[in-house]
Structures are given as structure tokens and as C-alpha cells.
Design an enzyme around this catalytic site. Sequence first.
Site, PDB file in Angstrom:
ATOM      1  CB  CYS A 126      -0.866  -0.096   1.056  1.00  0.00           C
ATOM      2  SG  CYS A 126      -2.142   1.309   1.187  1.00  0.00           S
ATOM      3  CB  CYS A 151     -18.378  -1.050   8.751  1.00  0.00           C
ATOM      4  SG  CYS A 151     -17.008  -1.736  10.082  1.00  0.00           S
TER       5      CYS A 151
HETATM    6 FE1  SF4 Z   1      -3.008   1.279   3.527  1.00  0.00          FE
HETATM    7 FE2  SF4 Z   1      -5.121   1.062   4.832  1.00  0.00          FE
HETATM    8 FE3  SF4 Z   1      -2.868   0.102   5.861  1.00  0.00          FE
HETATM    9 FE4  SF4 Z   1      -3.239   2.825   5.548  1.00  0.00          FE
HETATM   10  S1  SF4 Z   1      -4.406   1.233   6.731  1.00  0.00           S
HETATM   11  S2  SF4 Z   1      -1.337   1.785   5.017  1.00  0.00           S
HETATM   12  S3  SF4 Z   1      -4.652   2.755   3.659  1.00  0.00           S
HETATM   13  S4  SF4 Z   1      -3.786  -0.846   4.062  1.00  0.00           S
END
Ligand code: SF4
Length: 379
Positions: free
Chosen positions: A67, A202
Site C-alpha cells: 500500500c 462500518c
Molecule cells: Fe494502506 Fe489501509 Fe494500511 Fe493505511 S491502513 S497503509 S491505507 S492498507
Amino acid sequence: MTVVSEPTCRTDALITLRHDWSRDEVLVLFELPFPELLFRAAQVHRAHFDPAEVQVSTLLSVKTGGCPEDCSYCPQAQRYHTGVTAQKLMSTQAVLERAQAAKDAGASRFCMGAAWRSPADRDIPKVAEMIRGVKALGLETCATLGMLGDGQAQSLKDAGLDYYNHNLDTAPEFYGEVIHTRAYQDRLDTLSQVRDAGLKTCCGGIVGMGESREQRAGLLHALATLPAHPDSVPINRLVKVAGTPLADDESLAELDPFEFARTIAVARLLMPRSMVRLSAGREQMSDELQALCFIAGANSIFHGEKLLTTGNPGVDRDQALFVRLGLRAMGMPGKVDNAAHTMTNPGKTVQRAVACDAISTATLGVRSDSCAACPTIMP
Ligand code: SF4
Ligand code: SAM
Ligand code: DTB
């Protein structure tokens, strides 16, 4: 200093939904003596739910790691070295196999998570296909895919999605300490798209990230003053994963377990009809703390060995806890109101709703002799 009176605890206060809480009022609730706070929360819980029932959901990471965001708690952020390997979006068939297994194990709700900042338009039809398939198995569906762009929430809704999970994570003023790659307002905008599409929301957050009590109150205040209370409110306790900034911060003290239970209780008081989900961090919690949380109004858990990438209590530990606390899993549509029975009898269908010793034994998660012979369990 403004003096804030304690919110009242009359019978109508047990059932009234308020969207006009002030932050000071929320803080006053946090500061009640612990037994009084738990008592009030338990009263409100009873006014809206059966306190012996807990919803059992299963979580699956359909797209893991890689991510681009920088959420300081998250093992799936590409920039941190946490040992999570980035994977592609799973195939629909693989997801449906996992959903069927979750159903056989007693889950009534299946949540699909993706480590995306936001889904690309080309991914939406693939996720929509997963949602249609999971829905066709008779499971409630939930997805958490990051920020949503125009029309994406509607496409997910059209595919049969019930809930969209998107968290505020923390109080507005603490947010910038944790996440720098998207703004609080971006989250509010996604939540508004979700509501406008007619999806259930949610939305919750994480505690134990070094925020103050005032900031925990700020998170719950932000949730309870949204245009509509989230239908489901996941309260996560930070899971420290080595390699993430929050895990590597040695000055970060563990959150007092009683403070965690207080957070659950205040969430229950502010959002009486919402499912309050005891989410990440259960593996590190004692059974006693989890019991306090159920008393305080938590009525949903994630079941199964894994959350998205981190551990969750094993199935055996959860079943044993249900036994010890006399809790039962919330029902699956069309079956006896007792998913735990199926949880302990995979592949078998409960045919009728009866209150017999065998059922109550089975709801508690023990496969006793009487349960094995139970006429309500059909092959
Ligand atoms: Fe990515 Fe969601 Fe983890 Fe934030 S919480 S780094 S947006 S996967
Ligand atoms: N990428 C999407 C997003 O951020 O909305 C969906 C997945 S994300 C993992 C879902 C939520 O999991 C986060 O908002 C956060 O509240 C929670 N979470 C992630 N890592 C966590 C951790 N280490 N401890 C507790 N909660 C965590
Ligand atoms: C939420 O608030 N908690 C769940 C669910 N929504 C998707 C996720 C918890 C993830 C914990 C870290 C992990 O397992 O990667």
C-alpha cells in the site's frame, strides 16, 4: 472552565439516539467511576440487544500489502519493512472458497479487505463479482478498500454489498501524528459517498497509539456526531507490528486495559444501536478484558486465526471463552439463531430453534455427548 453536567441516565436516555453530543459530555462519560460507566453501558446495551449474543464475522485480505499510504500503525504500508509481501488481488474463486469455509465455520458476515489507497476503477468489477458470490452464499458482506471515487460506492451497492468499512481512526487533532498521505476530510468524504449510496457504514478507529483520553473522547465524539451513527463501530487496539513507526516507538506506553474497556463502554453509550466491534488486538487481550468489553457493550468480533495480516485468537480459544461466559454467536438467516452451533458442528445444519440442553451446550461451544446426539443437528 465550563462545567459540564453528567449526561442523565433515565430510562428514555437508554433508548434515545443523540447526534448532538459535545466533546465535554463525552469526556465526562470517560471519567465516570469504572463500575458506574460499565453499569450504564450495560443498561443501554440491554435496551437494544441481547447481551448474550455476539456477532461473528470473518475477515479476509483479498489484496495484501504494497500500500502506498503511510499509516504509522499498518503492516501493509509498502514503505515499512514488516515482512508482509505484496500480493495481487485474489481470484474470485479463491475468495468464494474462503467464504464458504467461513460460513461452514459459523460466520454470518464476511469482510473483504484490500491494502489500497483507493480502488482503481478497473478493480471494481472484480470486487463486485466477489461480493455477488459471497452474497449468494447467504452471508452478509462487508468491504474495506480505501477511499472511494465517484460512483464506486454505488457499483459496490449494486453488486449486493451490505457494509463498507472506512475508519476515522483517531481524533481529528491527533490524526496528523499518525497519517500524512490522506486527510481526515478525505475519510469523511468517503463516508458520505458510502451513506449516499445507501450502504451501511462500518466506521471506527484505533486506540493505544499514544493519544490522550481527551483524544479518545474526540474519536468517539467524531463518530457519534456523523450525520448518521455508523451501523457498526470497530474499536481496534493497536497491534504493534515490528517495522511500523508505532511499534518501533519505544516511548509508546501500553494502553491500560481498563481504559480500553472504558472506550468500548463510551462507544456503546454514544451509539446505542450500533454494533460495537471488538476488533484488532484481541489476541493480546486477556479473557478477562474481553469479558469486560462484552459487559461494556461490545457485541461483535472477528473470528478466525488471522485478521488481515496479524494474528487473532484461535478458534478454540474463542469457543472456550464463549463457554466460560455463556455467550452465543448471533444467528444466520434461515437457521436457528445460533451460529455457534454450526461453528462447533461444521457442515451440519441446525434445523429448528429449540431451547434444549443440547442447544445451550452447543451454543457455549462444547461438543458434548448430548450435543453429538442432538436431533436438531442434521447431517
Ligand atoms: Fe494502506 Fe489501509 Fe494500511 Fe493505511 S491502513 S497503509 S491505507 S492498507
Ligand atoms: N486500506 C483500507 C483503509 O485503510 O481504509 C482498508 C484496510 S485497513 C487495514 C483497515 C483498518 O485496519 C484501518 O483503518 C485501521 O483502523 C485498522 N488497522 C490496520 N493496522 C492495524 C494495527 N496494526 N492495529 C490495529 N488496527 C489496525
Ligand atoms: C477494522 O477496523 N479492523 C479490521 C477491519 N476493520 C478490516 C482490520 C484490522 C487489521 C489489523 C491489522 C492486520 O491484520 O493487518
